[in-house]
Scaffold this motif. Structure first.
Motif, PDB file in Angstrom:
ATOM      1  N   HIS A  66     -18.752  19.021   3.588  1.00 44.11           N
ATOM      2  CA  HIS A  66     -19.493  18.721   2.582  1.00 44.11           C
ATOM      3  C   HIS A  66     -18.819  17.133   2.969  1.00 44.11           C
ATOM      4  CE1 HIS A  66     -14.575  19.233   1.352  1.00 44.11           C
ATOM      5  NE2 HIS A  66     -15.124  18.164   0.837  1.00 44.11           N
ATOM      6  N   ASN A  67     -20.233  16.436   1.873  1.00 44.03           N
ATOM      7  CA  ASN A  67     -19.949  14.636   1.927  1.00 44.03           C
ATOM      8  C   ASN A  67     -18.634  14.329   1.071  1.00 44.03           C
ATOM      9  OD1 ASN A  67     -20.557  15.189  -0.494  1.00 44.03           O
ATOM     10  ND2 ASN A  67     -22.749  14.723  -0.094  1.00 44.03           N
ATOM     11  N   THR A  74     -26.485  15.733   3.696  1.00 45.28           N
ATOM     12  CA  THR A  74     -25.540  14.938   5.085  1.00 45.28           C
ATOM     13  C   THR A  74     -25.722  13.326   4.642  1.00 45.28           C
ATOM     14  OG1 THR A  74     -28.006  15.043   5.742  1.00 45.28           O
ATOM     15  CG2 THR A  74     -27.171  16.982   6.284  1.00 45.28           C
ATOM     16  N   LEU A  76     -22.663  15.493   5.970  1.00 41.90           N
ATOM     17  CA  LEU A  76     -21.307  16.396   5.711  1.00 41.90           C
ATOM     18  C   LEU A  76     -20.094  16.156   6.998  1.00 41.90           C
ATOM     19  CD1 LEU A  76     -23.358  20.034   5.118  1.00 41.90           C
ATOM     20  CD2 LEU A  76     -22.641  17.984   3.947  1.00 41.90           C
ATOM     21  N   THR A 199     -22.932  24.011   3.889  1.00 42.60           N
ATOM     22  CA  THR A 199     -21.823  23.342   3.491  1.00 42.60           C
ATOM     23  C   THR A 199     -21.120  24.236   2.481  1.00 42.60           C
ATOM     24  OG1 THR A 199     -23.962  21.983   2.784  1.00 42.60           O
ATOM     25  CG2 THR A 199     -22.039  21.623   1.301  1.00 42.60           C
TER      26      THR A 199
END
Length: 227
Positions: A66-67, A74, A76, A199
């Motif tokens: 995930h970020n 993105t 990530l 994600t």
């Protein structure tokens, strides 16, 4: 925007890797960057990163890729990990770096975010920490304790339950700015585990045993492998 083709930059390595050249040849062409093909050769061990957890411990992959904000946009760049002794350790040798005040209300590492410069532009970040053991400018060794999992939020965001938000960034000048210059972690090889998936729901796959540990599962073990 155009793609950055600088040798050592992740985008350049993505394109070179598509040629199918062996890693030994790649390093000869572009130099010995510690993570030179980390984002493009899954399972090769070329990143030379270890898991940010003590050797011998088994942890839970709280969330897959995930970020930095915990979302789906993105890159990530991050994983959430929890468990074991709670001690978070350096993924490779490096120097603790300063953090930009533009993105963190309290940029001192003791507040909960530690960033390590591993050379040639590559950095790892460790968020939500408590009991931080290091200071800016300090040289650390792979496996050295940085602090403990926690819920600290000096740069915003949210945290439910003690864990660390482990991320990877690339930049060659300036201070670490939370959420910028991050690199997609999917496909990277970390401590003998390759990061895959979408994600939050991604998995870590052990390169030797093919054991798969997915989000919410325990079993991510640091066996002492780097890369």
């Amino acid at each position: 925007m155009g793609t950055d083709a600088r040798p050592g930059h992740p985008q350049a390595w993505r394109r070179v890797a598509l040629l199918g050249l062996p890693f030994g040849l790649l390093t000869g062409m572009f130099g010995p960057a510690w993570a030179s093909d980390a984002s493009v050769v899954p399972g090769s061990g070329s990143a030379r990163l270890s898991l940010p957890i003590p050797v011998g411990e088994s942890w839970t992959l709280v969330q897959g890729p995930h970020n930095t904000a915990g979302g789906a946009a993105t890159p990530l760049s991050s994983l959430d990990l929890a468990g074991g002794s709670g001690h978070v350790v350096a993924a490779a040798d490096g120097v603790v770096q300063p953090i930009s005040t533009a993105t963190c209300a309290n940029p001192d590492p003791s507040a909960g975010l530690v960033v390590i410069d591993h050379g040639n532009g590559w950095h790892t970040s460790y968020y939500h920490l408590r009991n931080v053991q290091v200071v800016v400018g300090q040289t650390v060794r792979r496996g050295e304790r940085l602090g403990d999992t926690g819920t600290a939020l000096p740069c915003g965001g949210s945290a439910v339950g003690n864990h660390t938000h482990f991320g990877i960034a690339y930049y060659t000048s300036g201070e670490f700015s939370f959420g910028t210059n991050m690199v997609d972690i999917r496909g990277m090889d970390i401590g003998g585990w390759t990061v895959w998936g979408t994600t939050h729901r991604g998995c870590l796959i052990n390169d030797r045993t093919l054991v798969r540990v997915c989000s919410g599962q325990q079993g991510v073990v640091n066996t002492g492998i780097s890369g």
